[in-house]
Design a protein around this motif. Structure first.
Motif, PDB file in Angstrom:
ATOM      1  N   GLU A 273    -115.565  -6.425   8.262  1.00 40.04           N
ATOM      2  CA  GLU A 273    -115.718  -7.770   7.712  1.00 40.04           C
ATOM      3  C   GLU A 273    -115.516  -8.841   8.779  1.00 40.04           C
ATOM      4  O   GLU A 273    -116.256  -9.830   8.835  1.00 40.04           O
ATOM      5  N   ALA A 274    -114.510  -8.636   9.634  1.00 36.82           N
ATOM      6  CA  ALA A 274    -114.265  -9.593  10.715  1.00 36.82           C
ATOM      7  C   ALA A 274    -115.439  -9.602  11.689  1.00 36.82           C
ATOM      8  O   ALA A 274    -115.884 -10.669  12.136  1.00 36.82           O
ATOM      9  N   LYS A 275    -115.938  -8.424  11.998  1.00 36.11           N
ATOM     10  CA  LYS A 275    -117.096  -8.320  12.892  1.00 36.11           C
ATOM     11  C   LYS A 275    -118.298  -9.035  12.295  1.00 36.11           C
ATOM     12  O   LYS A 275    -119.028  -9.747  12.997  1.00 36.11           O
ATOM     13  N   MET A 276    -118.502  -8.896  10.985  1.00 37.31           N
ATOM     14  CA  MET A 276    -119.616  -9.568  10.317  1.00 37.31           C
ATOM     15  C   MET A 276    -119.469 -11.076  10.437  1.00 37.31           C
ATOM     16  O   MET A 276    -120.448 -11.803  10.662  1.00 37.31           O
ATOM     17  N   GLY A 277    -118.251 -11.584  10.282  1.00 36.02           N
ATOM     18  CA  GLY A 277    -118.014 -13.015  10.400  1.00 36.02           C
ATOM     19  C   GLY A 277    -118.386 -13.550  11.772  1.00 36.02           C
ATOM     20  O   GLY A 277    -119.045 -14.590  11.889  1.00 36.02           O
ATOM     21  N   TRP A 278    -117.990 -12.840  12.816  1.00 39.20           N
ATOM     22  CA  TRP A 278    -118.318 -13.278  14.172  1.00 39.20           C
ATOM     23  C   TRP A 278    -119.802 -13.120  14.472  1.00 39.20           C
ATOM     24  O   TRP A 278    -120.383 -13.909  15.220  1.00 39.20           O
ATOM     25  N   MET A 279    -120.443 -12.106  13.887  1.00 38.57           N
ATOM     26  CA  MET A 279    -121.888 -11.935  14.084  1.00 38.57           C
ATOM     27  C   MET A 279    -122.654 -13.065  13.415  1.00 38.57           C
ATOM     28  O   MET A 279    -123.658 -13.551  13.951  1.00 38.57           O
TER      29      MET A 279
END
Length: 283
Positions: free
Chosen positions: A84-90
């Motif tokens: 989820e955090a990775k998705m936010g930064w992407m």
């Protein structure tokens, strides 16, 4: 703008923001056909806040999960620790291209690119590109190759789809249309491409809407009628936009984008014919 026009344009915005047929094109075309004044790029950006609200409500759990994990990742010193955090930064990285190009070509976007010649060309051009993308999907499925889900989206997909989103600055291209097309070229399933498209739109739509609200605040506050019209159009677009999201995600589970391709071709060609016959003014 009277309330009737505001309601109609709010419905148009809500219906066309998420379907890959271009809300900006319809907000430019329908007033031209009805003999109304072009509401302008600022009006379009502001009432998109309504469809932004629709995305926030529809994807509330996803968005709160992403935001929570991004914040916790920062506090822990591990910003990419969870999907989820990775998705936010992407999503943040994928927003950069449209911000850069939006600032570089701000004047053209608000003036010359609103010509119906540009809009009709964009409608037809993206329809052809989406046709090619659908052909690639068909070939992959025929060969027994699967399509990627939301969980399989990586940095490459996020950045390239973000770059594709910047094409949406050209009226008539469609934000959802270009991002879904980009997703299909990168082997995302239609539903995954649409879901990522909606989430990716959040930062840029919010920023554009707030900027235009600030920029036109004096004009809005100077006339209660203007303010009421904007509020009505925004509210209507939120309600209709929510229903449009639900429809499109459900539709793409079992259908191609063929109906939208045909619609874009017919609409784009029809506009060109009306321009050639003098039925519509280009600007």
């Amino acid at each position: 703008m009277n309330l009737f026009e505001a309601v109609i344009l709010g419905i148009v915005q809500g219906l066309t923001e998420f379907l890959p047929i271009s809300s900006t094109a319809h907000l430019r075309i329908i007033p031209a056909l009805a003999g109304w004044k072009d509401p302008g790029a600022a009006f379009t950006a502001i009432i998109q806040i309504g469809t932004l609200a629709a995305v926030l409500i529809y994807f509330f759990r996803d968005i709160t999960s992403i935001l929570r994990e991004v914040v916790q990742g920062i506090l822990k010193g591990k910003p990419l620790d969870t999907p989820e955090a990775k998705m936010g930064w992407m999503i943040a990285a994928g927003t950069l291209p449209i911000v850069v190009f939006g600032l570089l070509f701000k004047t053209e976007i608000e003036t010359s690119l609103r010509s119906l010649y540009w809009i009709s060309s964009a409608l037809i051009g993206l329809a052809l590109l989406l046709t090619v993308a659908e052909g690639r999907v068909k070939n992959r499925l025929r060969e027994g190759l699967g399509m990627k889900s939301m969980e399989e989206i990586g940095w490459k997909e996020a950045l390239l789809i973000g770059l594709a989103q910047s094409i949406a600055l050209i009226p008539g291209s469609s934000r959802s249309g270009v991002t879904i097309t980009g997703g299909l070229f990168l082997n995302l399933s239609r539903e995954a491409a649409a879901r990522f498209s909606f989430l990716l739109s959040l930062p840029s739509v919010f920023a554009a809407g707030i900027f235009q609200l600030y920029k036109t605040r004096n004009e809005l506050l100077s006339s209660p009628d203007n303010l009421i019209a904007i509020l009505v159009a925004t509210l209507v677009s939120a309600v209709v936009g929510y229903l449009s999201i639900a429809f499109l995600l459900n539709y793409l589970k079992n259908h191609t984008t063929k109906i939208f391709i045909l619609y874009r071709l017919v609409l784009g060609t029809g506009i060109l014919l009306m321009l050639a016959s003098g039925m519509l003014p280009a600007t």
